[in-house]
Design an enzyme around this catalytic site. Structure first.
Site, PDB file in Angstrom:
ATOM      1  N   GLY A 119       2.308   2.143  10.687  1.00  0.00           N
ATOM      2  CA  GLY A 119       2.982   3.367  10.535  1.00  0.00           C
ATOM      3  C   GLY A 119       3.815   3.725  11.712  1.00  0.00           C
ATOM      4  N   HIS A 174      -9.638   0.531   4.947  1.00  0.00           N
ATOM      5  CA  HIS A 174      -8.278   0.861   5.772  1.00  0.00           C
ATOM      6  C   HIS A 174      -8.419   1.606   6.793  1.00  0.00           C
ATOM      7  CE1 HIS A 174      -4.197   2.047   6.347  1.00  0.00           C
ATOM      8  NE2 HIS A 174      -3.878   1.306   5.870  1.00  0.00           N
ATOM      9  N   GLU A 220      -7.222   4.122   7.686  1.00  0.00           N
ATOM     10  CA  GLU A 220      -7.156   5.749   7.701  1.00  0.00           C
ATOM     11  C   GLU A 220      -8.512   6.096   6.820  1.00  0.00           C
ATOM     12  OE1 GLU A 220      -3.181   5.541   5.456  1.00  0.00           O
ATOM     13  OE2 GLU A 220      -2.283   4.882   7.401  1.00  0.00           O
ATOM     14  N   SER A 276       3.337  -2.139  10.265  1.00  0.00           N
ATOM     15  CA  SER A 276       4.747  -2.304  10.373  1.00  0.00           C
ATOM     16  C   SER A 276       5.590  -3.585  10.069  1.00  0.00           C
ATOM     17  CB  SER A 276       5.239  -1.818  11.817  1.00  0.00           C
ATOM     18  OG  SER A 276       4.622  -0.381  11.916  1.00  0.00           O
ATOM     19  N   GLU A 278      -5.104  -5.524  10.497  1.00  0.00           N
ATOM     20  CA  GLU A 278      -4.144  -4.609  10.714  1.00  0.00           C
ATOM     21  C   GLU A 278      -4.510  -3.750  11.845  1.00  0.00           C
ATOM     22  OE1 GLU A 278      -2.436  -3.027   7.040  1.00  0.00           O
ATOM     23  OE2 GLU A 278      -4.170  -1.956   6.935  1.00  0.00           O
ATOM     24  N   ASN A 281       0.929  -1.233  -0.125  1.00  0.00           N
ATOM     25  CA  ASN A 281      -0.091   0.129  -0.138  1.00  0.00           C
ATOM     26  C   ASN A 281       0.965   1.059  -0.069  1.00  0.00           C
ATOM     27  OD1 ASN A 281      -1.846   1.901   0.483  1.00  0.00           O
ATOM     28  ND2 ASN A 281      -2.033   1.359   2.581  1.00  0.00           N
ATOM     29  N   LYS A 332       0.030   4.247   0.166  1.00  0.00           N
ATOM     30  CA  LYS A 332      -0.792   5.382   0.432  1.00  0.00           C
ATOM     31  C   LYS A 332      -0.405   6.445  -0.384  1.00  0.00           C
ATOM     32  CE  LYS A 332       0.200   3.573   4.946  1.00  0.00           C
ATOM     33  NZ  LYS A 332       0.121   3.750   6.431  1.00  0.00           N
TER      34      LYS A 332
HETATM   35  C1  PEP Z   1      -0.815   0.231   5.822  1.00  0.00           C
HETATM   36  O1  PEP Z   1      -0.696   1.346   5.421  1.00  0.00           O
HETATM   37  O2  PEP Z   1      -1.620  -0.598   5.742  1.00  0.00           O
HETATM   38  C2  PEP Z   1       0.175  -0.225   6.649  1.00  0.00           C
HETATM   39  C3  PEP Z   1       0.405  -1.483   7.383  1.00  0.00           C
HETATM   40  O3  PEP Z   1       1.351   0.432   6.781  1.00  0.00           O
HETATM   41  P1  PEP Z   1       2.842   0.147   7.367  1.00  0.00           P
HETATM   42  O4  PEP Z   1       3.227  -0.986   6.895  1.00  0.00           O
HETATM   43  O5  PEP Z   1       3.610   1.334   7.170  1.00  0.00           O
HETATM   44  O6  PEP Z   1       2.512   0.105   8.888  1.00  0.00           O
END
Ligand code: PEP
Length: 252
Positions: free
Chosen positions: A171, A93, A95, A210, A165, A9, A11
Protein backbone atom coordinates in the site's frame (compact mmCIF):
# COMPACT_ATOMS: atom_id res chain seq x y z
CA UNK A 1 5.95 -26.54 -14.26
CA UNK A 2 4.30 -24.41 -11.58
CA UNK A 3 1.25 -22.46 -12.70
CA UNK A 4 0.93 -18.71 -12.24
CA UNK A 5 -1.75 -17.12 -10.06
CA UNK A 6 -2.90 -13.58 -9.38
CA UNK A 7 -4.97 -13.01 -6.24
CA UNK A 8 -6.80 -9.76 -5.52
CA UNK A 9 -7.07 -8.79 -1.86
CA UNK A 10 -9.91 -6.26 -1.69
CA UNK A 11 -9.19 -5.54 2.00
CA UNK A 12 -12.12 -3.64 3.60
CA UNK A 13 -13.39 -2.14 0.35
CA UNK A 14 -16.46 -2.63 -1.80
CA UNK A 15 -20.22 -2.58 -1.77
CA UNK A 16 -22.80 -4.56 -3.76
CA UNK A 17 -22.93 -2.05 -6.62
CA UNK A 18 -19.18 -1.50 -7.02
CA UNK A 19 -18.49 -5.24 -6.67
CA UNK A 20 -21.01 -6.13 -9.36
CA UNK A 21 -19.34 -3.73 -11.81
CA UNK A 22 -15.86 -5.10 -11.02
CA UNK A 23 -16.92 -8.76 -11.14
CA UNK A 24 -18.81 -8.15 -14.38
CA UNK A 25 -15.49 -7.26 -16.01
CA UNK A 26 -13.53 -10.11 -14.42
CA UNK A 27 -16.00 -12.90 -15.12
CA UNK A 28 -14.97 -13.46 -18.72
CA UNK A 29 -11.23 -13.75 -18.03
CA UNK A 30 -9.57 -16.89 -19.39
CA UNK A 31 -7.96 -18.72 -16.46
CA UNK A 32 -6.68 -21.68 -18.48
CA UNK A 33 -3.08 -20.39 -18.53
CA UNK A 34 -2.89 -18.40 -15.27
CA UNK A 35 -5.32 -18.49 -12.37
CA UNK A 36 -7.20 -15.58 -10.83
CA UNK A 37 -8.67 -15.35 -7.32
CA UNK A 38 -10.70 -12.54 -5.75
CA UNK A 39 -10.57 -12.07 -1.99
CA UNK A 40 -13.43 -9.82 -0.85
CA UNK A 41 -14.62 -9.01 2.68
CA UNK A 42 -16.76 -11.81 4.19
CA UNK A 43 -20.19 -10.26 3.43
CA UNK A 44 -19.49 -10.30 -0.32
CA UNK A 45 -18.23 -13.87 -0.71
CA UNK A 46 -21.66 -15.15 -1.73
CA UNK A 47 -22.09 -12.28 -4.21
CA UNK A 48 -18.72 -13.16 -5.76
CA UNK A 49 -19.69 -16.84 -5.98
CA UNK A 50 -22.99 -15.97 -7.61
CA UNK A 51 -21.62 -13.50 -10.16
CA UNK A 52 -18.48 -15.46 -11.03
CA UNK A 53 -20.20 -18.83 -11.35
CA UNK A 54 -18.77 -22.14 -10.29
CA UNK A 55 -15.66 -22.17 -12.49
CA UNK A 56 -12.90 -19.87 -13.67
CA UNK A 57 -12.10 -17.14 -11.18
CA UNK A 58 -11.55 -18.55 -7.68
CA UNK A 59 -12.74 -17.02 -4.44
CA UNK A 60 -10.85 -16.53 -1.21
CA UNK A 61 -11.46 -15.06 2.25
CA UNK A 62 -9.20 -12.61 4.07
CA UNK A 63 -9.06 -14.52 7.35
CA UNK A 64 -10.22 -17.73 9.02
CA UNK A 65 -10.64 -18.89 12.60
CA UNK A 66 -8.10 -21.32 13.97
CA UNK A 67 -11.07 -23.15 15.57
CA UNK A 68 -13.52 -25.43 13.77
CA UNK A 69 -16.63 -24.16 15.64
CA UNK A 70 -17.77 -23.03 19.06
CA UNK A 71 -18.09 -19.97 21.27
CA UNK A 72 -15.83 -17.65 19.26
CA UNK A 73 -17.92 -14.55 18.65
CA UNK A 74 -17.01 -12.80 15.43
CA UNK A 75 -14.98 -15.69 14.03
CA UNK A 76 -15.66 -17.55 10.79
CA UNK A 77 -14.56 -21.17 10.36
CA UNK A 78 -12.97 -22.82 7.34
CA UNK A 79 -15.98 -25.07 6.76
CA UNK A 80 -18.29 -22.02 6.76
CA UNK A 81 -16.06 -20.43 4.13
CA UNK A 82 -16.26 -23.62 2.11
CA UNK A 83 -20.06 -23.49 2.39
CA UNK A 84 -20.14 -20.12 0.62
CA UNK A 85 -17.85 -21.32 -2.15
CA UNK A 86 -14.40 -20.25 -0.93
CA UNK A 87 -11.39 -22.16 -2.16
CA UNK A 88 -8.59 -20.00 -0.72
CA UNK A 89 -7.96 -18.00 2.44
CA UNK A 90 -5.27 -15.49 3.38
CA UNK A 91 -3.48 -16.26 6.62
CA UNK A 92 -0.94 -14.02 8.29
CA UNK A 93 -1.44 -10.93 6.16
CA UNK A 94 0.78 -8.24 7.67
CA UNK A 95 -2.27 -6.17 8.60
CA UNK A 96 -3.58 -9.13 10.65
CA UNK A 97 -0.17 -9.58 12.24
CA UNK A 98 0.45 -5.92 13.08
CA UNK A 99 -3.04 -4.50 13.73
CA UNK A 100 -4.67 -7.61 15.19
CA UNK A 101 -1.62 -9.00 16.93
CA UNK A 102 -1.52 -12.40 15.22
CA UNK A 103 1.60 -14.30 16.20
CA UNK A 104 3.52 -16.73 14.00
CA UNK A 105 1.89 -19.58 15.94
CA UNK A 106 -1.65 -18.27 15.40
CA UNK A 107 -0.88 -17.88 11.69
CA UNK A 108 0.37 -21.47 11.56
CA UNK A 109 -2.73 -22.75 13.37
CA UNK A 110 -4.94 -20.86 10.91
CA UNK A 111 -3.12 -22.58 8.04
CA UNK A 112 -3.87 -25.94 9.70
CA UNK A 113 -7.55 -25.00 10.12
CA UNK A 114 -7.76 -23.86 6.49
CA UNK A 115 -6.39 -27.16 5.21
CA UNK A 116 -8.65 -29.15 7.53
CA UNK A 117 -11.57 -27.29 5.93
CA UNK A 118 -10.20 -28.06 2.45
CA UNK A 119 -9.24 -24.47 1.71
CA UNK A 120 -5.88 -23.48 0.24
CA UNK A 121 -4.11 -21.18 2.71
CA UNK A 122 -2.20 -18.30 1.17
CA UNK A 123 0.42 -17.89 3.91
CA UNK A 124 1.80 -14.34 3.98
CA UNK A 125 5.32 -13.64 5.18
CA UNK A 126 7.52 -10.57 4.98
CA UNK A 127 9.70 -8.12 6.82
CA UNK A 128 9.07 -4.54 7.95
CA UNK A 129 11.19 -1.64 6.69
CA UNK A 130 13.14 -1.52 9.97
CA UNK A 131 13.85 -5.23 9.74
CA UNK A 132 15.09 -4.89 6.15
CA UNK A 133 17.29 -1.95 7.10
CA UNK A 134 18.76 -3.98 9.96
CA UNK A 135 19.55 -6.76 7.46
CA UNK A 136 17.01 -9.11 9.03
CA UNK A 137 14.89 -9.94 5.98
CA UNK A 138 16.03 -13.56 5.80
CA UNK A 139 15.83 -14.24 9.52
CA UNK A 140 12.30 -12.79 9.76
CA UNK A 141 11.01 -14.76 6.78
CA UNK A 142 12.75 -17.90 8.03
CA UNK A 143 11.20 -17.52 11.50
CA UNK A 144 7.71 -17.00 10.06
CA UNK A 145 8.03 -20.00 7.75
CA UNK A 146 9.73 -22.26 10.29
CA UNK A 147 6.83 -21.76 12.69
CA UNK A 148 4.44 -22.93 9.99
CA UNK A 149 6.70 -25.92 9.38
CA UNK A 150 6.96 -26.85 13.04
CA UNK A 151 3.32 -26.19 14.02
CA UNK A 152 1.53 -27.16 10.81
CA UNK A 153 4.03 -29.48 9.14
CA UNK A 154 4.97 -30.26 5.58
CA UNK A 155 1.59 -31.72 4.69
CA UNK A 156 -0.01 -28.31 5.23
CA UNK A 157 2.77 -26.53 3.32
CA UNK A 158 2.32 -28.90 0.39
CA UNK A 159 -1.30 -27.76 0.09
CA UNK A 160 -0.52 -24.05 0.55
CA UNK A 161 0.55 -21.04 -1.43
CA UNK A 162 3.14 -18.69 0.11
CA UNK A 163 2.99 -14.93 -0.46
CA UNK A 164 6.13 -12.91 0.15
CA UNK A 165 4.91 -9.44 1.03
CA UNK A 166 7.55 -7.01 2.28
CA UNK A 167 5.55 -4.81 4.66
CA UNK A 168 7.30 -1.67 3.39
CA UNK A 169 5.87 -2.31 -0.08
CA UNK A 170 2.24 -2.92 0.92
CA UNK A 171 0.00 0.00 0.00
CA UNK A 172 2.98 2.33 -0.22
CA UNK A 173 3.52 2.44 -3.98
CA UNK A 174 7.09 1.31 -3.28
CA UNK A 175 7.55 -2.06 -4.97
CA UNK A 176 10.42 -4.46 -4.34
CA UNK A 177 12.61 -4.67 -7.42
CA UNK A 178 12.26 -7.93 -9.35
CA UNK A 179 15.75 -8.84 -8.10
CA UNK A 180 14.84 -8.16 -4.45
CA UNK A 181 11.68 -10.26 -4.81
CA UNK A 182 13.55 -13.07 -6.59
CA UNK A 183 16.22 -13.16 -3.90
CA UNK A 184 13.68 -13.72 -1.11
CA UNK A 185 11.53 -16.09 -3.16
CA UNK A 186 14.60 -18.26 -3.89
CA UNK A 187 15.47 -18.13 -0.19
CA UNK A 188 11.95 -19.32 0.73
CA UNK A 189 12.15 -22.13 -1.82
CA UNK A 190 15.54 -23.08 -0.38
CA UNK A 191 14.12 -23.35 3.16
CA UNK A 192 11.44 -25.68 1.86
CA UNK A 193 13.90 -27.65 -0.29
CA UNK A 194 15.94 -28.44 2.81
CA UNK A 195 12.84 -30.23 4.13
CA UNK A 196 11.27 -31.58 0.95
CA UNK A 197 12.49 -31.06 -2.63
CA UNK A 198 9.10 -31.92 -4.10
CA UNK A 199 7.26 -29.37 -1.97
CA UNK A 200 9.83 -26.69 -2.81
CA UNK A 201 9.56 -27.39 -6.53
CA UNK A 202 5.78 -27.38 -6.69
CA UNK A 203 4.68 -24.69 -4.19
CA UNK A 204 3.47 -21.37 -5.60
CA UNK A 205 5.22 -18.31 -4.15
CA UNK A 206 3.42 -15.05 -4.92
CA UNK A 207 4.92 -11.58 -4.58
CA UNK A 208 2.79 -8.87 -2.95
CA UNK A 209 3.45 -5.18 -2.38
CA UNK A 210 2.29 -2.46 -4.77
CA UNK A 211 2.01 -4.78 -7.77
CA UNK A 212 0.60 -2.78 -10.70
CA UNK A 213 0.08 -3.32 -14.41
CA UNK A 214 3.29 -1.36 -15.01
CA UNK A 215 5.56 -3.60 -12.89
CA UNK A 216 3.84 -7.00 -12.98
CA UNK A 217 5.57 -8.33 -16.10
CA UNK A 218 9.07 -7.71 -14.73
CA UNK A 219 8.20 -9.27 -11.36
CA UNK A 220 6.49 -12.32 -12.89
CA UNK A 221 9.44 -12.92 -15.22
CA UNK A 222 11.58 -13.89 -12.22
CA UNK A 223 12.05 -17.67 -12.01
CA UNK A 224 10.77 -18.06 -8.44
CA UNK A 225 7.92 -15.53 -8.65
CA UNK A 226 4.75 -17.49 -9.41
CA UNK A 227 2.36 -14.56 -9.59
CA UNK A 228 1.09 -11.81 -7.34
CA UNK A 229 -1.01 -10.99 -4.31
CA UNK A 230 -2.47 -7.65 -5.32
CA UNK A 231 -4.18 -5.12 -3.04
CA UNK A 232 -5.13 -1.69 -4.37
CA UNK A 233 -4.74 -2.53 -8.05
CA UNK A 234 -7.16 -5.46 -7.78
CA UNK A 235 -10.04 -3.01 -7.22
CA UNK A 236 -9.65 -1.57 -10.73
CA UNK A 237 -10.79 -4.11 -13.32
CA UNK A 238 -8.60 -2.88 -16.17
CA UNK A 239 -5.52 -2.82 -13.94
CA UNK A 240 -6.17 -6.27 -12.44
CA UNK A 241 -6.85 -7.78 -15.87
CA UNK A 242 -3.55 -6.31 -17.13
CA UNK A 243 -1.75 -7.87 -14.16
CA UNK A 244 -3.38 -11.20 -14.97
CA UNK A 245 -2.30 -10.78 -18.59
CA UNK A 246 1.28 -10.27 -17.41
CA UNK A 247 1.02 -13.61 -15.59
CA UNK A 248 -0.27 -15.28 -18.77
CA UNK A 249 2.57 -13.78 -20.82
CA UNK A 250 5.12 -14.95 -18.25
CA UNK A 251 3.96 -18.54 -18.84
CA UNK A 252 4.05 -18.33 -22.65
C1 PEP B 1 -1.94 -6.57 0.02
O1 PEP B 1 -2.86 -6.03 0.59
O2 PEP B 1 -1.69 -7.76 0.21
C2 PEP B 1 -1.14 -5.76 -0.92
C3 PEP B 1 -0.09 -6.32 -1.47
O3 PEP B 1 -1.54 -4.48 -1.13
P1 PEP B 1 -1.01 -3.47 -2.28
O4 PEP B 1 -0.97 -4.24 -3.58
O5 PEP B 1 -2.00 -2.37 -2.30
O6 PEP B 1 0.35 -3.04 -1.87
Amino acid sequence: MRSKLVAGNWKMHGDFVKNAALLGELVTVDTSVAGMVVIPPFPYLAQCRELLGARGVGIGAQDVSEHPSGAYTGEVSASMLGDVGCEYVLVGHSERRSIHGESDKVVARKAVAACAGELVPIICVGESLEERERGETRSVVERQLSTVLSVAGLDVLRKSVVAYEPVWAIGTGRTATPEQAQEVHAFIRGILAARDEGCAASIGILYGGSVKASNAADLFAMPDVDGGLVGGASLVAREFLEIHRAAVMAVR
